[in-house]
Design a protein around this motif. Sequence first.
Motif, PDB file in Angstrom:
ATOM      1  N   LEU A 207       4.212  -0.823   2.214  1.00 34.17           N
ATOM      2  CA  LEU A 207       3.318  -1.805   1.588  1.00 34.17           C
ATOM      3  C   LEU A 207       3.146  -1.525   0.101  1.00 34.17           C
ATOM      4  N   ASP A 210       6.060  -2.725  -1.799  1.00 33.72           N
ATOM      5  CA  ASP A 210       6.077  -4.187  -1.851  1.00 33.72           C
ATOM      6  C   ASP A 210       5.138  -4.711  -2.933  1.00 33.72           C
ATOM      7  N   CYS A 211       4.070  -3.964  -3.217  1.00 30.34           N
ATOM      8  CA  CYS A 211       3.125  -4.375  -4.263  1.00 30.34           C
ATOM      9  C   CYS A 211       3.730  -4.307  -5.662  1.00 30.34           C
ATOM     10  N   HIS A 513      -2.340  -4.458  -1.115  1.00 29.77           N
ATOM     11  CA  HIS A 513      -1.344  -5.379  -0.562  1.00 29.77           C
ATOM     12  C   HIS A 513      -2.001  -6.667  -0.070  1.00 29.77           C
ATOM     13  N   LYS A 517      -0.795 -10.020  -1.853  1.00 30.16           N
ATOM     14  CA  LYS A 517       0.167 -10.753  -1.020  1.00 30.16           C
ATOM     15  C   LYS A 517      -0.481 -11.614   0.056  1.00 30.16           C
TER      16      LYS A 517
END
Length: 554
Positions: A207, A210-211, A513, A517
């Motif tokens: 995660l 992904d950030c 996250h 997101k």
Amino acid sequence: MDEKSSSDVPEVVVDSISSFQPSPFQQPVLKEPDLVTILEGKPLTTEQLEQEQDLGRENLDDSRSYEAPSEQTPLMRSTETNRSTDFHSLTTSQASLFIPSVQFSLYSSRGHDFSHQSRKGSFIDKHSGSVNSACSEIPGYSYSVSILAKIAEDGQASAVLTLWNVINMIQGSGGVLGIPYAISLGGFPALVIILLVGLMTNFTGVLLIDCLYKTSAKTGLRKKVRTSYAEIAASVWGPFGGKLVDFMIVSTCYCTSILLVMMLGSSVMSIFKGVVHVNITEWCLICTCLLLPLVFIRKLHILAWLSMLAVLALIICILVIIGHSIGEWSSWSLHNIPNFNLEKLPVAVGIVVFGYSGHSVFPGIQGSMQEPKKFNKVTYTSFSIVTFCKFILGLFGCLLYGTATQPLVTLNLNQNTALNIFAAVLVIINVYFSYPLNMFVTTETLDILCLPKLPMCEKGRRCHIAWLIASRSVLVFITFAIAIAVPNFGLLMGIFGSVLGACLSFIFPCIFHLKLKWKDLRWYTITAEIAVVVFGVVAGILGLVYSSIALKDL
């Protein structure tokens, strides 16, 4: 192509925080479409590249987190890459083989300005400490320098090198050698906790990476817009968030230094026990004095070799303990593993969590990869290997020693003199050569914060040497003072894990996250992330409370 998108950008190369120099500004920039994730799975055309560069000057749907493209995004990397194998001129990817922490990037260290607008870079003059605006007019330039060297965006690290880095960061010397003690406190539930924490920290590590990325609404490209944990925090909570994460990262390094002093004193005492009549306080003081010269090391290549020796010593030590436990299998007993104890289990959880606190350097390690898209696979493999080793080490150690398991499991080898000395020597090597890197993060951060306010103590001034001696000595002897004031290694590790580990490894990655997101997440992903946050909060609070109670009882 737009003229500004192809502008030359400067490259900042740093050997240490005190000696960084901006290189000449005229450096060619290479755009590499294969380093960008294409959501549609189609090749990236020249037109898409140009369009993406044009979007770099626009504020898209998320102005808080967007930053203009720079040499540190996968779209732009310098073609002049230092590939020398000389340790005196290491690239950051090469150095990360020995120093995973080379990718630390402190949000507050160099006056970052994460405004909601596209930002322009600057650098700090090494003598005056003032911001130099020479870079500010260079389009697309984004300043981000780690405390040891520039973020490793040279793209030279292979998947194997990345695997090595991640394994080293999530095993930790104090964390892994304290796992059997955690099992002796928590019993069979603690074994389940090892697997659960390993699974969740793997999840939060993915995660966190992904950030770092943002998907372009127009081109469908997944572009890197952040480079560090602190930048992610700043995108969510503003400058306070970046500084908070900085504080916790540096605190983790300093707390680790405290644990290392305790490990060193206990290990030396186990070797000379019965030969020299010196108590643990005196041994810790002697060891602290021996550690003091190491904090004055500021050369990257020296720290690299020391850290490599520390890692190798730890690996051998783990193998020795597992091998010894297997050799004594006839003494194993399931009755040695205690039953569930609500008061001790939270302490065990804190110890386990502390051993998985490596998230702070994941963004830098991922940025150094030749193929960043393989980071998730590397992460799964790394966490699987480390979790398996910790599970086996904890299970075997507790089956053999039971409730008599020491906070530092090597201290249980006293029955075998030769093996005890060998294991203790390995721990001493690991601690002695791990200590300078952790303290380097702390001391250099202190310099960054204090020296601009103390002009007479800056480098090249007459009081600089006095500052170095005084500041380093005070920080080192504070680690000694805390180690003596709180004499239980396991409980202290439980406190550090419950506070710092829970925040950095569980709570923050999920919160960031979810914030960045939210619109793209499915309901089950949101549920899982909220569950991890709840686990981190509950485990952190209970671990802190029960560890503190246990220390008070001591």
